[in-house]
Design a protein around this motif. Structure first.
Motif, PDB file in Angstrom:
ATOM      1  N   LEU A 160       2.304  13.359  -9.936  1.00  0.00           N
ATOM      2  CA  LEU A 160       3.101  13.175  -8.728  1.00  0.00           C
ATOM      3  C   LEU A 160       4.391  12.442  -9.065  1.00  0.00           C
ATOM      4  CD1 LEU A 160       0.256  12.076  -6.284  1.00  0.00           C
ATOM      5  CD2 LEU A 160       1.303  14.341  -6.501  1.00  0.00           C
ATOM      6  N   LYS A 161       5.516  13.039  -8.695  1.00  0.00           N
ATOM      7  CA  LYS A 161       6.834  12.451  -8.936  1.00  0.00           C
ATOM      8  C   LYS A 161       7.441  12.031  -7.591  1.00  0.00           C
ATOM      9  CE  LYS A 161      11.530  13.766 -10.317  1.00  0.00           C
ATOM     10  NZ  LYS A 161      12.379  14.901 -10.776  1.00  0.00           N
ATOM     11  N   PRO A 162       7.594  10.741  -7.320  1.00  0.00           N
ATOM     12  CA  PRO A 162       8.163  10.296  -6.049  1.00  0.00           C
ATOM     13  C   PRO A 162       9.591  10.804  -5.856  1.00  0.00           C
ATOM     14  CG  PRO A 162       7.037   8.482  -7.153  1.00  0.00           C
ATOM     15  CD  PRO A 162       7.133   9.608  -8.155  1.00  0.00           C
ATOM     16  N   ILE A 163       9.876  11.309  -4.642  1.00  0.00           N
ATOM     17  CA  ILE A 163      11.233  11.773  -4.340  1.00  0.00           C
ATOM     18  C   ILE A 163      11.777  11.173  -3.036  1.00  0.00           C
ATOM     19  CG2 ILE A 163      11.193  13.885  -5.706  1.00  0.00           C
ATOM     20  CD1 ILE A 163      10.566  14.082  -1.992  1.00  0.00           C
ATOM     21  N   GLN A 201      11.616   2.234  -8.465  1.00  0.00           N
ATOM     22  CA  GLN A 201      10.540   1.344  -8.875  1.00  0.00           C
ATOM     23  C   GLN A 201       9.167   2.015  -8.854  1.00  0.00           C
ATOM     24  OE1 GLN A 201      11.666  -1.741  -5.894  1.00  0.00           O
ATOM     25  NE2 GLN A 201      11.458  -3.174  -7.604  1.00  0.00           N
ATOM     26  N   LEU A 202       9.075   3.169  -8.253  1.00  0.00           N
ATOM     27  CA  LEU A 202       7.772   3.800  -8.058  1.00  0.00           C
ATOM     28  C   LEU A 202       7.382   4.635  -9.274  1.00  0.00           C
ATOM     29  CD1 LEU A 202       8.230   4.890  -4.346  1.00  0.00           C
ATOM     30  CD2 LEU A 202       7.027   2.878  -5.226  1.00  0.00           C
ATOM     31  N   PRO A 203       6.181   4.444  -9.781  1.00  0.00           N
ATOM     32  CA  PRO A 203       5.764   5.162 -10.997  1.00  0.00           C
ATOM     33  C   PRO A 203       5.291   6.576 -10.695  1.00  0.00           C
ATOM     34  CG  PRO A 203       3.999   3.738 -10.246  1.00  0.00           C
ATOM     35  CD  PRO A 203       5.165   3.470  -9.325  1.00  0.00           C
ATOM     36  N   LEU A 204       5.303   7.423 -11.739  1.00  0.00           N
ATOM     37  CA  LEU A 204       4.586   8.679 -11.658  1.00  0.00           C
ATOM     38  C   LEU A 204       3.094   8.379 -11.518  1.00  0.00           C
ATOM     39  CD1 LEU A 204       6.289  10.660 -14.579  1.00  0.00           C
ATOM     40  CD2 LEU A 204       6.912  10.698 -12.161  1.00  0.00           C
ATOM     41  N   TRP A 205       2.348   9.319 -10.954  1.00  0.00           N
ATOM     42  CA  TRP A 205       0.910   9.080 -10.768  1.00  0.00           C
ATOM     43  C   TRP A 205       0.165  10.399 -10.910  1.00  0.00           C
ATOM     44  CZ3 TRP A 205      -1.731   6.997  -5.655  1.00  0.00           C
ATOM     45  CH2 TRP A 205      -2.987   6.462  -5.964  1.00  0.00           C
ATOM     46  N   VAL A 207       5.096   7.709   0.322  1.00  0.00           N
ATOM     47  CA  VAL A 207       5.884   8.181  -0.811  1.00  0.00           C
ATOM     48  C   VAL A 207       5.721   9.693  -0.911  1.00  0.00           C
ATOM     49  CG1 VAL A 207       6.316   7.953  -3.281  1.00  0.00           C
ATOM     50  CG2 VAL A 207       5.428   5.987  -1.983  1.00  0.00           C
ATOM     51  N   LEU A 208       6.732  10.427  -0.512  1.00  0.00           N
ATOM     52  CA  LEU A 208       6.689  11.881  -0.629  1.00  0.00           C
ATOM     53  C   LEU A 208       6.946  12.257  -2.083  1.00  0.00           C
ATOM     54  CD1 LEU A 208       6.409  14.540   0.984  1.00  0.00           C
ATOM     55  CD2 LEU A 208       8.906  14.551   1.171  1.00  0.00           C
ATOM     56  N   CYS A 209       6.138  13.182  -2.595  1.00  0.00           N
ATOM     57  CA  CYS A 209       6.190  13.501  -4.026  1.00  0.00           C
ATOM     58  C   CYS A 209       6.318  15.001  -4.268  1.00  0.00           C
ATOM     59  CB  CYS A 209       4.910  13.029  -4.719  1.00  0.00           C
ATOM     60  SG  CYS A 209       4.623  11.244  -4.626  1.00  0.00           S
ATOM     61  N   GLU A 210       6.909  15.333  -5.415  1.00  0.00           N
ATOM     62  CA  GLU A 210       6.826  16.671  -5.978  1.00  0.00           C
ATOM     63  C   GLU A 210       5.672  16.696  -6.973  1.00  0.00           C
ATOM     64  OE1 GLU A 210      10.406  17.978  -7.819  1.00  0.00           O
ATOM     65  OE2 GLU A 210      11.529  18.115  -5.942  1.00  0.00           O
ATOM     66  N   LYS A 242       0.866  -1.185   0.000  1.00  0.00           N
ATOM     67  CA  LYS A 242       0.000   0.000   0.000  1.00  0.00           C
ATOM     68  C   LYS A 242       0.899   1.230   0.000  1.00  0.00           C
ATOM     69  CE  LYS A 242      -1.875  -2.283   3.320  1.00  0.00           C
ATOM     70  NZ  LYS A 242      -2.577  -2.726   4.546  1.00  0.00           N
ATOM     71  N   LEU A 243       0.889   1.959  -1.098  1.00  0.00           N
ATOM     72  CA  LEU A 243       1.773   3.104  -1.285  1.00  0.00           C
ATOM     73  C   LEU A 243       0.966   4.387  -1.124  1.00  0.00           C
ATOM     74  CD1 LEU A 243       3.455   1.809  -4.576  1.00  0.00           C
ATOM     75  CD2 LEU A 243       4.211   1.377  -2.222  1.00  0.00           C
ATOM     76  N   GLU A 244       1.208   5.118  -0.058  1.00  0.00           N
ATOM     77  CA  GLU A 244       0.518   6.378   0.178  1.00  0.00           C
ATOM     78  C   GLU A 244       1.336   7.514  -0.435  1.00  0.00           C
ATOM     79  OE1 GLU A 244      -2.668   8.747   1.872  1.00  0.00           O
ATOM     80  OE2 GLU A 244      -2.411   6.657   1.275  1.00  0.00           O
ATOM     81  N   TYR A 245       0.874   8.012  -1.588  1.00  0.00           N
ATOM     82  CA  TYR A 245       1.532   9.137  -2.258  1.00  0.00           C
ATOM     83  C   TYR A 245       1.093  10.428  -1.560  1.00  0.00           C
ATOM     84  CZ  TYR A 245       3.491   6.617  -6.311  1.00  0.00           C
ATOM     85  OH  TYR A 245       4.243   5.801  -7.139  1.00  0.00           O
ATOM     86  N   VAL A 246       2.063  11.186  -1.078  1.00  0.00           N
ATOM     87  CA  VAL A 246       1.802  12.394  -0.289  1.00  0.00           C
ATOM     88  C   VAL A 246       2.412  13.589  -1.007  1.00  0.00           C
ATOM     89  CG1 VAL A 246       2.286  13.540   1.909  1.00  0.00           C
ATOM     90  CG2 VAL A 246       1.712  11.095   1.869  1.00  0.00           C
TER      91      VAL A 246
END
Length: 344
Positions: free
Chosen positions: A60-63, A37-41, A77-80, A5-9
């Motif tokens: 969302l770009k994972p950073i 491994q984490l995709p853009l969303w 997953v903290l994102c820009e 479960k990936l929480e994109y923030v």
């Protein structure tokens, strides 16, 4: 294969203060996923003040990815936020364009209030509790109540389990007010840690029907402290070379750039920086050794060590964006010319 479960923030487009947002993606991996491994969303930017409804796509770009201690097989997953091309930073993306330096170390002291039923936790329904004094680093029910410490201890455990550089907690000067400290090397890394720690605290307090009040002066023009986010900072030069002449040149640069700092040190700071409580007036700049009433506090250890070490900027407030704080500090430090550094 395990389903994670990936929480994109991410930070939304609200101003003057951005809000944290999050949504969950489920993906299979052989082991805990790496950043690569984490995709853009994509997401609907028209619902977060980051796009118009007629052209609502944002990306969302994972950073940064960390374990989520509160979810089985979870990750945060903290994102820009990027434009639809996935390459161009969105205008609200304060992380993408800030000045950064791995040799610059930052320690943020995040103050905040617990709020329940529209007032600080522990305040009576009408009026005020006993004046502040015993609450700072206080113990006992009459000082900290019966739930706040449980929350801050749980938050500490969550942050440590997630691998964050959480460095401490304490009850603060006003009743219902607390603080946690975050450290990082580099402005982006340090600010990433702070935003993740804020996210974990906000999500945790949902369970307790308690809100976090980030406003820097929620009790207005009263004899109750506001909330800051003091910024402790050093650079490689400050730690290894230092010297009184360089320090004095640095303080002159901070004085000259006072307005630029205040502009990014959080909204409504004029309500907090009155000269009555936490620091100097918003209209002035001062520094002092061990002086909590100064704009920049100079530790005794800094002076004893031939003006080497770290300094504490006491002006940033609890709502400020740590990306912008750290970047502005680095800009001011960089304005001290290489000739001055060489002469010092």
């Amino acid at each position: 294969m395990t389903k994670y479960k990936l929480e994109y923030v991410w930070l939304d487009g609200y101003r003057p203060t951005a809000n944290l947002r999050g949504k969950t993606m489920v993906r299979e991996f052989d082991a805990f996923p790496t950043l690569e491994q984490l995709p853009l969303w994509g997401f609907d930017g028209s619902s977060t003040k980051q796009a118009e409804g007629s052209n609502s796509d944002c990306v969302l770009k994972p950073i940064r990815v960390v374990p989520d201690p509160e979810r089985l097989n979870g990750a945060v997953v903290l994102c820009e936020v990027m434009m639809p091309d996935g390459v161009t930073p969105h205008a609200s993306n304060t992380r993408a364009t800030i000045l950064d330096d791995d040799g610059a170390w930052f320690g943020f002291e995040q103050e905040y209030f617990f709020y329940k039923d529209g007032r600080p936790l522990g305040f009576p329904e009408h009026g005020f509790p006993a004046p502040q004094g015993p609450y700072y680093t206080g113990v006992g029910y009459k000082n900290v109540g019966n739930i706040a410490r449980e929350i801050v201890e749980k938050h500490l455990d969550i942050c440590l389990a997630a691998g964050l550089n959480h460095e401490g907690i304490n009850a603060e000067v006003a009743k219902g007010q607390w603080e946690f400290q975050i450290f990082g090397k580099g402005s982006r890394a340090a600010a990433d840690e702070m935003w993740l720690a804020r996210y974990f605290l906000l999500r945790l307090t949902e369970k307790y029907s308690i809100d976090i009040e980030w406003h820097c002066k929620p009790l207005g023009d009263t004899d109750w402290n506001g909330s800051g986010m003091h910024c402790n900072f050093s650079t490689t030069h400050m730690r290894e070379v230092g010297g009184k002449a360089y320090f004095e040149a640095l303080m002159a640069a901070f004085a000259a750039n006072k307005d630029a700092h205040i502009a990014v040190y959080g909204p409504d700071n004029h309500l907090r920086l009155t000269g009555k409580h936490e620091t100097a007036s918003i209209d002035t700049f001062s520094w002092g050794v061990a002086d909590r009433g100064a704009s920049i506090r100079v530790p005794h250890s800094f002076v004893r060590n031939d003006y080497k070490g770290y300094l504490e900027d006491r002006r940033p407030n609890s709502q400020a964006d740590p990306y912008e704080i750290a970047s502005q500090v680095l800009k001011t430090i960089a304005s001290v010319s290489t000739e001055v550094k060489a002469a010092a």
